[in-house]
Scaffold this motif. Structure first.
Motif, mmCIF file in Angstrom:
data_model
loop_
_atom_site.group_PDB
_atom_site.id
_atom_site.type_symbol
_atom_site.label_atom_id
_atom_site.label_comp_id
_atom_site.label_asym_id
_atom_site.label_seq_id
_atom_site.Cartn_x
_atom_site.Cartn_y
_atom_site.Cartn_z
ATOM 1 N N ILE A 1 38.979 34.607 -14.762
ATOM 2 C CA ILE A 1 39.993 35.339 -15.524
ATOM 3 C C ILE A 1 40.924 36.081 -14.565
ATOM 4 C CG2 ILE A 1 40.384 37.244 -17.138
ATOM 5 C CD1 ILE A 1 37.812 36.350 -18.606
ATOM 6 N N ARG A 2 40.345 36.739 -13.553
ATOM 7 C CA ARG A 2 41.172 37.468 -12.574
ATOM 8 C C ARG A 2 42.139 36.519 -11.871
ATOM 9 N NH1 ARG A 2 38.325 39.649 -7.354
ATOM 10 N NH2 ARG A 2 38.322 37.409 -7.036
ATOM 11 N N GLU A 3 41.674 35.333 -11.506
ATOM 12 C CA GLU A 3 42.540 34.358 -10.830
ATOM 13 C C GLU A 3 43.653 33.871 -11.757
ATOM 14 O OE1 GLU A 3 42.503 34.048 -7.570
ATOM 15 O OE2 GLU A 3 40.885 35.514 -7.735
ATOM 16 N N GLU A 4 43.355 33.723 -13.031
ATOM 17 C CA GLU A 4 44.394 33.347 -13.986
ATOM 18 C C GLU A 4 45.430 34.460 -14.120
ATOM 19 O OE1 GLU A 4 42.159 32.177 -17.467
ATOM 20 O OE2 GLU A 4 41.449 30.355 -16.474
ATOM 21 N N GLU A 5 44.973 35.703 -14.054
ATOM 22 C CA GLU A 5 45.918 36.833 -14.068
ATOM 23 C C GLU A 5 46.767 36.826 -12.794
ATOM 24 O OE1 GLU A 5 46.519 38.415 -16.690
ATOM 25 O OE2 GLU A 5 44.692 38.248 -17.862
ATOM 26 N N ALA A 6 46.152 36.532 -11.661
ATOM 27 C CA ALA A 6 46.906 36.439 -10.395
ATOM 28 C C ALA A 6 47.951 35.341 -10.485
ATOM 29 C CB ALA A 6 45.956 36.189 -9.222
ATOM 30 N N ASP A 7 47.581 34.211 -11.078
ATOM 31 C CA ASP A 7 48.548 33.124 -11.276
ATOM 32 C C ASP A 7 49.696 33.592 -12.162
ATOM 33 O OD1 ASP A 7 46.935 31.464 -9.748
ATOM 34 O OD2 ASP A 7 46.090 30.390 -11.484
ATOM 35 N N GLY A 8 49.377 34.397 -13.181
ATOM 36 C CA GLY A 8 50.409 34.933 -14.065
ATOM 37 C C GLY A 8 51.365 35.847 -13.320
ATOM 38 N N VAL A 9 50.836 36.690 -12.433
ATOM 39 C CA VAL A 9 51.685 37.558 -11.611
ATOM 40 C C VAL A 9 52.627 36.703 -10.766
ATOM 41 C CG1 VAL A 9 51.696 39.181 -9.661
ATOM 42 C CG2 VAL A 9 50.081 39.511 -11.549
ATOM 43 N N GLU A 10 52.077 35.665 -10.145
ATOM 44 C CA GLU A 10 52.897 34.779 -9.313
ATOM 45 C C GLU A 10 53.968 34.068 -10.132
ATOM 46 O OE1 GLU A 10 50.583 32.100 -6.899
ATOM 47 O OE2 GLU A 10 49.272 33.735 -6.228
ATOM 48 N N GLU A 11 53.594 33.606 -11.313
ATOM 49 C CA GLU A 11 54.547 32.883 -12.162
ATOM 50 C C GLU A 11 55.708 33.780 -12.589
ATOM 51 O OE1 GLU A 11 54.623 30.372 -16.364
ATOM 52 O OE2 GLU A 11 52.701 30.965 -15.512
ATOM 53 N N VAL A 12 55.381 34.998 -13.023
ATOM 54 C CA VAL A 12 56.429 35.934 -13.445
ATOM 55 C C VAL A 12 57.314 36.291 -12.251
ATOM 56 C CG1 VAL A 12 56.922 38.234 -14.360
ATOM 57 C CG2 VAL A 12 55.092 36.865 -15.370
ATOM 58 N N THR A 13 56.700 36.541 -11.112
ATOM 59 C CA THR A 13 57.458 36.885 -9.908
ATOM 60 C C THR A 13 58.393 35.753 -9.515
ATOM 61 O OG1 THR A 13 55.653 38.314 -9.157
ATOM 62 C CG2 THR A 13 57.250 37.616 -7.501
ATOM 63 N N LYS A 14 57.918 34.525 -9.626
ATOM 64 C CA LYS A 14 58.759 33.364 -9.290
ATOM 65 C C LYS A 14 59.965 33.284 -10.223
ATOM 66 C CE LYS A 14 58.744 28.324 -9.005
ATOM 67 N NZ LYS A 14 60.019 28.209 -9.670
ATOM 68 N N VAL A 15 59.735 33.456 -11.507
ATOM 69 C CA VAL A 15 60.831 33.419 -12.479
ATOM 70 C C VAL A 15 61.822 34.536 -12.170
ATOM 71 C CG1 VAL A 15 61.458 33.702 -14.916
ATOM 72 C CG2 VAL A 15 59.490 32.276 -14.290
ATOM 73 N N MET A 16 61.307 35.708 -11.842
ATOM 74 C CA MET A 16 62.193 36.847 -11.532
ATOM 75 C C MET A 16 63.022 36.544 -10.273
ATOM 76 S SD MET A 16 59.582 39.981 -12.314
ATOM 77 C CE MET A 16 60.738 41.335 -12.136
ATOM 78 N N ASN A 17 62.388 35.997 -9.253
ATOM 79 C CA ASN A 17 63.107 35.668 -8.013
ATOM 80 C C ASN A 17 64.140 34.573 -8.222
ATOM 81 O OD1 ASN A 17 61.732 37.585 -6.490
ATOM 82 N ND2 ASN A 17 60.146 36.143 -5.843
ATOM 83 N N ASP A 18 63.815 33.615 -9.067
ATOM 84 C CA ASP A 18 64.753 32.523 -9.361
ATOM 85 C C ASP A 18 66.007 33.033 -10.064
ATOM 86 O OD1 ASP A 18 62.971 30.757 -8.238
ATOM 87 O OD2 ASP A 18 62.289 29.907 -10.148
ATOM 88 N N ARG A 19 65.913 34.160 -10.723
ATOM 89 C CA ARG A 19 67.045 34.697 -11.502
ATOM 90 C C ARG A 19 67.900 35.659 -10.710
ATOM 91 N NH1 ARG A 19 66.531 33.146 -16.561
ATOM 92 N NH2 ARG A 19 64.581 32.143 -17.057
ATOM 93 N N GLN A 20 67.510 35.964 -9.493
ATOM 94 C CA GLN A 20 68.302 36.912 -8.686
ATOM 95 C C GLN A 20 69.444 36.233 -7.994
ATOM 96 O OE1 GLN A 20 65.583 38.965 -6.097
ATOM 97 N NE2 GLN A 20 64.867 40.267 -7.748
#
Length: 163
Positions: free
Chosen positions: A144-163
């Motif tokens: 579960i923790r690793e899936e949450e870490a993946d979620g952090v990475e996914e959101v961060t990637k989307v945020m970086n792609d929009r800058q």
């Protein structure tokens, strides 16, 4: 309620797992709230997919945690008490407090990750015997923790792609 340094009883473990369940409910509810707040004209398929995935993942995590609680020989804690603990410890913001859906989603994912990371650390530091296999318990929480870490990475990637 803080995770603390050690988990010493089935009762304490059940309470912490129930806090995880409520945290997952909060993430799921906030994801749905954001999804419903999107204007039809401004629907972004990437954000829509991200929110949908977050809600589904939270529901899955909640079910896995509920299954662990069911295996413990511990008295259930009233939902209202757990909800109050979660609100006091983790619920200092509302979805509207963030200027951007992605910032809120990132905060939710990071909060969940930190909770599971702390819980895993407390379980590993504990020498208590639980009514559930310790290795399987930790394995589920690590997943579960690793899936949450993946979620952090996914959101961060989307945020970086929009800058």
């Amino acid at each position: 309620m803080s995770v603390g340094h050690r988990v010493n009883s089935d009762h304490q473990l059940a309470r912490l797992l129930q806090i995880g369940i409520v945290l997952e409910e909060v993430v799921e509810a906030r994801s749905y709230h954001h999804y419903q707040s999107l204007d039809e004209g401004s629907l972004d398929p990437e954000i829509e997919s991200l929110l949908e995935h977050a809600a589904e993942e939270s529901a899955d995590h909640r079910e896995r945690l509920e299954s662990l609680v069911d295996e413990l020989d511990a008295e259930s804690i009233p939902f209202e008490e757990i909800e109050a603990l979660v609100e006091a410890q983790y619920g200092g913001t509302d979805p509207e407090d963030f200027d951007d859906i992605l910032y809120d989603q990132l905060a939710n994912e990071e909060t969940a990750y930190k909770f599971y990371d702390d819980l895993i650390g407390a379980l590993r530091a504990s020498e208590a015997t639980f009514g559930i296999d310790r290795d399987r318990l930790i394995d589920v929480l690590v997943e579960i923790r690793e899936e949450e870490a993946d979620g952090v990475e996914e959101v961060t990637k989307v945020m970086n792609d929009r800058q």
